[in-house]
Design a protein around this motif. Structure first.
Motif, PDB file in Angstrom:
ATOM      1  N   ALA B 128      39.526  37.100  31.778  1.00 26.32           N
ATOM      2  CA  ALA B 128      38.918  37.707  30.598  1.00 26.32           C
ATOM      3  C   ALA B 128      37.453  37.349  30.447  1.00 26.32           C
ATOM      4  N   ALA B 129      36.697  38.317  29.958  1.00 29.10           N
ATOM      5  CA  ALA B 129      35.357  38.063  29.435  1.00 29.10           C
ATOM      6  C   ALA B 129      35.539  38.135  27.922  1.00 29.10           C
ATOM      7  N   TYR B 130      35.210  37.064  27.198  1.00 28.12           N
ATOM      8  CA  TYR B 130      35.509  37.023  25.774  1.00 28.12           C
ATOM      9  C   TYR B 130      34.452  37.752  24.962  1.00 28.12           C
ATOM     10  N   PHE B 131      34.936  38.575  24.018  1.00 26.00           N
ATOM     11  CA  PHE B 131      34.073  39.395  23.168  1.00 26.00           C
ATOM     12  C   PHE B 131      34.100  38.860  21.749  1.00 26.00           C
ATOM     13  N   PHE B 132      32.928  38.798  21.140  1.00 30.56           N
ATOM     14  CA  PHE B 132      32.802  38.374  19.752  1.00 30.56           C
ATOM     15  C   PHE B 132      32.020  39.451  19.019  1.00 30.56           C
ATOM     16  N   GLY B 133      32.564  39.884  17.861  1.00 32.27           N
ATOM     17  CA  GLY B 133      31.824  40.911  17.148  1.00 32.27           C
ATOM     18  C   GLY B 133      32.308  41.090  15.725  1.00 32.27           C
ATOM     19  N   SER B 134      31.370  41.186  14.820  1.00 34.91           N
ATOM     20  CA  SER B 134      31.696  41.507  13.429  1.00 34.91           C
ATOM     21  C   SER B 134      31.781  43.010  13.299  1.00 34.91           C
ATOM     22  N   ASP B 135      32.571  43.465  12.316  1.00 34.80           N
ATOM     23  CA  ASP B 135      32.552  44.889  12.038  1.00 34.80           C
ATOM     24  C   ASP B 135      32.761  45.134  10.543  1.00 34.80           C
ATOM     25  N   TYR B 136      32.907  46.376  10.217  1.00 34.21           N
ATOM     26  CA  TYR B 136      33.044  46.842   8.831  1.00 34.21           C
ATOM     27  C   TYR B 136      34.127  46.074   8.074  1.00 34.21           C
ATOM     28  N   GLU B 137      35.208  45.755   8.796  1.00 42.48           N
ATOM     29  CA  GLU B 137      36.316  45.093   8.113  1.00 42.48           C
ATOM     30  C   GLU B 137      36.230  43.560   8.162  1.00 42.48           C
ATOM     31  N   ASN B 138      35.690  43.017   9.250  1.00 46.31           N
ATOM     32  CA  ASN B 138      35.709  41.556   9.435  1.00 46.31           C
ATOM     33  C   ASN B 138      34.352  41.020   9.874  1.00 46.31           C
ATOM     34  N   ASP B 139      33.704  40.257   9.022  1.00 48.43           N
ATOM     35  CA  ASP B 139      32.405  39.695   9.376  1.00 48.43           C
ATOM     36  C   ASP B 139      32.617  38.298   9.960  1.00 48.43           C
ATOM     37  N   THR B 140      33.310  38.228  11.115  1.00 46.00           N
ATOM     38  CA  THR B 140      33.773  36.923  11.605  1.00 46.00           C
ATOM     39  C   THR B 140      33.103  36.474  12.893  1.00 46.00           C
ATOM     40  N   PHE B 141      31.996  37.087  13.253  1.00 45.23           N
ATOM     41  CA  PHE B 141      31.361  36.749  14.539  1.00 45.23           C
ATOM     42  C   PHE B 141      31.170  35.243  14.692  1.00 45.23           C
ATOM     43  N   THR B 142      30.474  34.640  13.739  1.00 44.47           N
ATOM     44  CA  THR B 142      30.122  33.220  13.878  1.00 44.47           C
ATOM     45  C   THR B 142      31.369  32.349  13.855  1.00 44.47           C
ATOM     46  N   GLU B 143      32.273  32.659  12.942  1.00 50.42           N
ATOM     47  CA  GLU B 143      33.521  31.889  12.826  1.00 50.42           C
ATOM     48  C   GLU B 143      34.306  31.944  14.143  1.00 50.42           C
ATOM     49  N   ASP B 144      34.353  33.137  14.747  1.00 51.27           N
ATOM     50  CA  ASP B 144      35.086  33.295  16.007  1.00 51.27           C
ATOM     51  C   ASP B 144      34.402  32.530  17.133  1.00 51.27           C
ATOM     52  N   LEU B 145      33.083  32.621  17.181  1.00 53.64           N
ATOM     53  CA  LEU B 145      32.360  31.953  18.270  1.00 53.64           C
ATOM     54  C   LEU B 145      32.498  30.430  18.141  1.00 53.64           C
ATOM     55  N   GLU B 146      32.432  29.943  16.917  1.00 50.31           N
ATOM     56  CA  GLU B 146      32.585  28.489  16.709  1.00 50.31           C
ATOM     57  C   GLU B 146      33.989  28.040  17.095  1.00 50.31           C
ATOM     58  N   ALA B 147      34.990  28.834  16.707  1.00 53.20           N
ATOM     59  CA  ALA B 147      36.372  28.488  17.064  1.00 53.20           C
ATOM     60  C   ALA B 147      36.554  28.489  18.575  1.00 53.20           C
ATOM     61  N   PHE B 148      35.921  29.458  19.232  1.00 55.39           N
ATOM     62  CA  PHE B 148      36.005  29.538  20.687  1.00 55.39           C
ATOM     63  C   PHE B 148      35.438  28.283  21.341  1.00 55.39           C
ATOM     64  N   LEU B 149      34.279  27.836  20.842  1.00 60.41           N
ATOM     65  CA  LEU B 149      33.618  26.683  21.446  1.00 60.41           C
ATOM     66  C   LEU B 149      34.468  25.424  21.321  1.00 60.41           C
ATOM     67  N   GLU B 150      35.322  25.373  20.302  1.00 63.13           N
ATOM     68  CA  GLU B 150      36.220  24.223  20.130  1.00 63.13           C
ATOM     69  C   GLU B 150      37.543  24.414  20.855  1.00 63.13           C
ATOM     70  N   SER B 151      37.745  25.566  21.452  1.00 61.76           N
ATOM     71  CA  SER B 151      39.071  25.855  22.009  1.00 61.76           C
ATOM     72  C   SER B 151      39.197  25.341  23.451  1.00 61.76           C
ATOM     73  N   ASP B 152      40.446  25.406  23.961  1.00 60.14           N
ATOM     74  CA  ASP B 152      40.725  24.963  25.333  1.00 60.14           C
ATOM     75  C   ASP B 152      40.117  25.876  26.380  1.00 60.14           C
ATOM     76  N   VAL B 153      39.963  27.148  26.032  1.00 64.14           N
ATOM     77  CA  VAL B 153      39.552  28.087  27.077  1.00 64.14           C
ATOM     78  C   VAL B 153      38.048  28.055  27.349  1.00 64.14           C
TER      79      VAL B 153
END
Lengths: 368, 402
Positions: B128-153
C-alpha cells in the motif's frame, strides 16, 4: 396487445413544434405506435408569422407543446418578438437571452389565447412559462417546502455582483432563462482571486466580446475575462445557487434526470460528469441506474423519485416534465430544475415504453 | 517456448501481461502485478497462425504503453511491492487518465493507494501507498497523519500520498504537513516515494493549491527516490539537492521560473526521471524556454532517461530547441504532452536526429493537423499523437430549449 382502448381510438392530438426536429419525429412515432391518427401540426414558424395558424388546433382533444430550440430562424424571430429585431445569431452564440425569453412568453400567450380547456394542453402554457424562469420556479418550490440548494436572485451588473457575493466561496450562477447548461457558470472566490468555469467560449473581435455555448468546459482566471462573461450574462438575469457536493459513482459526480408523467416518476437517467455540469450533451456520460441503487440503495432512489413527483405536482394539470434531481454527498435529494421539454430521452424505456409513448398513453387515460 | 513479460503502471493501474508461445498455441496471463493473474490459452491451426496472433497481441500492448518487465521476470512482486529497495523506473509516472487532475491516484509507485484513517486497520505496508486527505465530511488529515506516524506500519511504509490537507484549501498550504513529516522522518526509515498534493480539480483547482518550500524533505529523507507534487503557488525548492533522488515530478498550472532555475542549478546526480508541468502565465507561470537552456545544453543529469515538459503553452518553442539538444542522444522518452503543441512544434520535431536515443515521443493532447500527425507517426520511434484537439468552433452547441 391492445395499443389503446377502443373507445378512445380516434383521439385527435395536436402538436406545436419545430417539425424538422427529432422531438416531433419521436412524438409522431409514438402516436402511430399507439394506433392514433397523426397530429394536427402547427410549426413555431407559423405561430410566429400569424397567431391565427393556431386555430387549426381548435378541434384537438389533446395538444402537445414542444421545444422551439435548434432552429436558428425561430430563435432569431423570438429575439425579434422580444424587442431586438434584426438580430441574426451565429451558430451556438450565447446572447439576447432575455429578449428570446420575452418573445417566448409572447408565443405562449398566443397559445393561451386559443381559448381551449386546460385539460387539452398536455403542458399548460402558463406552467411552461414558469418552468423557463429559474427564479419563479425556485419561489414556487420554496413555498411548497421542497428541498432546494439555497438560491438568490442576482443583481444585473458585475460591480453589484462582487458586492453581493462573499469574499470566499463557490456557487453556480445560472441564467434565469437558459437551458441545456447554456450559460451555466461555476464561480469560485478566495483571497481576492476569482475563477469561472463554464461551457463557454469567449471570443474577442474588433473590441467586441462574443460568447458561445461550448462543449469544451473552460476555466477563466483573469478578471477581465470573468467580467466580460458575467457582464454579458447578468443583464439578462441570473440566479446564484449554492454549490452542493454531488454524490459520486466511481470518480464521477452524478445527478438524475427524472421524467414524471401523470404524477408518476417514470424514466430515469443517471447523468455523470467529472465537471460540475452534468448535462448529458456536454460529452458527459449516462450512468447505470443499477449502479446507483447498488451504491446508495433503493430507498435513496425512491427519495429522488418522490421529490421529482412533488416537483411536478406544483404544476397541476401539466402532464409531464423532465425534473433534474441532485443527490448530494450527504445522501439527500434536492431539486435542481424542471424542464418543460425535458422528456427527450432516446433509447430509455420504462415498462416497455419510451417517453413519448408513455406520454401519449397517459394523455389517453385522462378524463376528457 | 517463447515468453515475453510486459508491465504497465500509471496512476490507475499496475498490471502485468505475459504471453507464452508454444508451437501452435499461446497462453496469455494478465492481472495486477504481485498476483497470479488470469490465464487464457488459445490453440491455432498451425505454429505460423499462433505466431501471427502472438505478434499482433504483443504489438497492441506495446502500442498502449506496456514495456518489458525489468529482468524479464519481475512481475511476481518485484515491482516496488517490497521486493527490493530500488523503485522500478516504470513506477514513476502517475497519469490518472485524460481528464488531467480530475481523479485521485489509485496507484502510486506501483503500490495500491489505500486511505489511512485513525482507528481503522491500515493496509499492508508492502502493498500500500498510504493516502491522507480531508474532505467535506471529515476534516481529519492531520489527525490521520499523526496517528499513522505512531502506528506499527510507519516503519515499513514505502510511499505516502498527501491529499487535501484541509477541508477548505483556499488559504492553507502544505507547509504544516511537510513540517510534520520532516519532524518525524526517523519514524519513516523506508520511505521511498512521496506525493504532496494529490488534490483533484473539484477539491481545488491546480493553480489554487498552496505549496511551500519542499526542500526540507530532501534533507530529512536521504532514502527518498521519488517526489511528486501538485500545485505551483508558493512552490519552492530552495536547497535543490539530493544524492539519491531518481524521480522528480512537479505538476502546476503555471510554474515559477525560480523553481526551474533551482532544479537546473541544483544537485541531483541520480535523477532518471524529470517531469515538469510548466503551465501558462495566466496561472502564474513565469518560465520561458530560456530558463530551460541549461537543461538543453545536455550536461545535467547524466542518468536521465525520461524528460517531461508537459502542460506547457510554449511547447512549440521547446520543440524547436530540443531537437538540437545533446539530451536526445541519451534519453529514452521525451514527453511534451498536455500542452499547446501545434504544427510549428510538430514540424520541428520531424527534424529529430537519426541517431537520437529516443524510443518514445509523447505528444498526446495537442493541436496538430492530421497531416502532421501522420508524418510524425512515420518516425522510427513510438509516437503518441492521441487526443488531437479540434478547433474551438467545432465545439459550439446550440441550446436545445428544454
Amino acid at each position: 396487445m391492445a395499443l389503446c382502448r377502443r373507445r378512445r381510438v380516434a383521439l385527435q392530438f395536436g402538436l406545436v413544434a419545430n417539425p424538422e426536429n427529432r422531438r416531433a419525429a419521436f412524438f409522431r412515432a409514438a402516436l402511430e405506435r399507439s394506433g392514433l391518427p397523426p397530429a394536427v401540426e402547427v410549426s413555431w414558424e407559423q405561430v410566429l408569422a400569424d397567431a391565427s395558424n393556431l386555430e387549426r388546433l381548435a378541434s384537438c382533444e389533446r395538444i402537445r407543446v414542444d421545444s422551439f430550440g435548434e432552429n436558428p430562424r425561430v430563435h432569431d424571430a423570438l429575439i425579434a418578438l422580444g424587442g431586438a429585431p434584426g438580430v441574426c445569431l451565429e451558430h451556438g452564440e450565447l446572447a439576447y437571452l432575455e429578449e428570446a425569453h420575452i418573445g417566448w412568453l409572447a408565443l405562449l400567450a398566443r397559445l393561451q389565447q386559443l381559448g381551449v380547456d386546460d385539460q387539452v394542453w398536455l403542458s399548460q402554457p402558463s406552467h411552461v412559462a414558469t418552468m423557463f424562469d429559474k427564479w419563479q420556479t425556485h419561489v414556487l418550490w420554496a413555498a411548497a417546502g421542497l428541498p432546494r440548494p439555497a438560491c438568490q436572485l442576482l443583481p444585473r451588473t458585475f460591480e453589484e455582483l462582487t458586492s453581493v457575493l462573499p469574499a470566499t466561496g463557490r456557487w453556480f450562477l445560472k441564467p434565469l432563462h437558459g437551458s441545456s447548461a447554456s450559460g451555466v457558470c461555476a464561480l469560485r472566490k478566495a483571497n481576492g482571486r476569482m475563477q469561472l468555469t463554464a461551457p463557454i467560449e469567449l471570443v474577442r473581435e474588433d473590441g467586441q466580446v462574443k460568447l458561445f455555448n461550448s462543449l469544451r468546459i473552460r476555466s477563466f482566471g483573469r478578471e477581465d475575462d470573468i467580467q466580460a462573461i458575467l457582464g454579458a450574462l447578468l443583464p439578462s438575469g441570473m440566479i446564484e445557487e449554492d454549490w452542493l457536493p454531488k454524490a459520486r459513482l466511481g470518480d464521477l459526480e452524478l445527478d438524475l434526470r427524472v421524467v414524471v408523467v401523470a404524477g408518476e416518476a417514470r424514466h430515469v437517467v443517471v447523468r455523470q460528469s467529472r465537471h460540475p455540469m452534468t448535462n448529458l450533451h456536454l460529452g458527459n456520460q449516462r450512468g447505470e441506474l443499477s449502479d446507483f441503487v447498488a451504491a446508495f440503495g433503493e430507498a435513496a432512489l425512491q427519495s429522488c423519485l418522490d421529490l421529482a413527483e412533488a416537483a411536478l405536482a406544483c404544476f397541476p394539470s401539466t402532464l409531464y416534465a423532465g425534473v433534474d434531481v441532485l443527490f448530494g454527498r450527504d445522501r439527500q435529494p434536492r431539486l435542481l430544475e424542471i424542464n418543460a421539454f425535458g422528456d427527450l430521452l432516446p433509447g430509455v424505456l420504462h415498462r416497455g415504453e419510451d417517453t413519448a409513448t408513455a406520454i401519449v398513453r397517459a394523455a389517453l387515460r385522462e378524463p376528457s | 517456448m517463447e515468453k515475453r513479460e510486459l508491465q504497465f503502471m500509471d496512476g490507475k493501474s499496475s498490471k502485468f501481461w505475459r504471453i507464452e508461445l508454444d508451437g501452435a498455441c499461446h497462453t496469455v496471463t494478465y492481472g495486477r502485478i504481485g498476483t497470479e493473474g488470469t490465464s487464457q490459452t488459445k490453440e491455432f491451426g498451425s505454429p505460423a497462425e499462433a505466431r501471427k496472433s502472438h505478434d499482433k497481441l504483443l504489438s497492441q500492448k506495446l502500442a498502449k504503453g506496456y514495456v518489458d518487465a525489468a529482468g524479464g521476470g519481475a512481475a511476481g512482486g518485484g515491482a516496488a511491492a517490497g521486493g527490493g529497495d530500488e523503485v522500478p523506473f516504470i513506477a514513476f509516472p502517475c497519469t490518472t487518465g485524460s481528464n488531467g487532475t480530475g481523479s485521485h491516484a489509485s496507484n502510486f509507485m506501483g503500490l495500491r493507494v489505500s486511505r489511512f484513517s485513525a482507528g481503522k486497520k491500515p493496509g499492508d505496508p508492502k502493498k500500500a501507498a498510504y493516502f491522507f486527505g480531508s474532505d467535506y465530511e471529515n476534516d481529519t488529515f492531520t489527525e490521520d497523519l499523526e496517528a499513522f506516524l505512531e502506528s506499527d506500519v510507519a516503519a515499513e511504509a514505502r510511499a505516502l500520498v498527501l491529499g487535501p490537507w484541509a477541508e477548505e484549501l483556499y488559504d492553507v498550504s502544505s507547509a504544516e504537513a511537510v513540517k510534520l513529516l520532516v519532524a518525524n522522518a526517523k519514524k519513516l526509515p523506508k520511505l521511498a516515494g512521496l506525493f504532496v498534493g494529490d488534490i483533484v480539480q473539484e477539491e481545488n483547482e491546480i493553480s489554487w493549491i498552496h505549496q511551500c518550500d519542499l526542500s526540507p524533505l530532501f534533507a530529512a529523507f536521504p532514502k527518498l527516490q521519488l517526489l511528486r507534487a501538485r500545485g505551483g503557488q508558493d512552490l519552492a525548492l530552495s536547497k535543490a539537492k539530493h544524492a539519491g533522488l531518481r524521480a522528480l515530478a512537479l505538476e502546476t498550472g503555471g510554474m515559477n521560473a525560480s523553481v526551474v532555475r533551482s532544479i537546473l542549478s541544483g544537485d541531483f546526480p541520480a535523477l532518471e526521471y524529470l517531469e515538469l508541468w510548466l503551465g501558462t502565465d495566466q496561472y502564474g507561470g513565469t518560465c520561458t524556454v530560456e530558463d530551460l537552456q541549461p537543461l538543453f545544453k545536455g550536461k545535467k543529469f547524466p542518468k536521465l532517461r525520461y524528460l517531461g515538459l508537459r502542460n506547457c503553452d510554449f511547447v512549440d518553442d521547446i520543440a524547436t530547441v530540443v531537437v538540437n539538444s545533446p539530451l536526445l542522444q541519451r534519453i529514452e522518452t521525451l514527453d511534451l504532452s498536455l500542452g499547446t503543441l501545434s504544427d510549428v512544434g510538430g514540424r520541428a520535431l520531424l527534424q529529430l536526429p537519426k541517431d537520437s536515443s529516443l524510443k518514445k515521443l509523447d505528444l498526446s493532447h495537442h493541436f496538430m493537423s492530421k497531416q502532421l500527425m501522420k508524418e510524425l507517426k512515420g518516425l522510427k520511434l513510438a509516437v503518441d499523437v492521441s487526443e488531437a484537439e479540434s478547433p474551438d468552433d467545432e465545439w459550439r452547441f446550440v441550446a436545445v430549449g428544454e
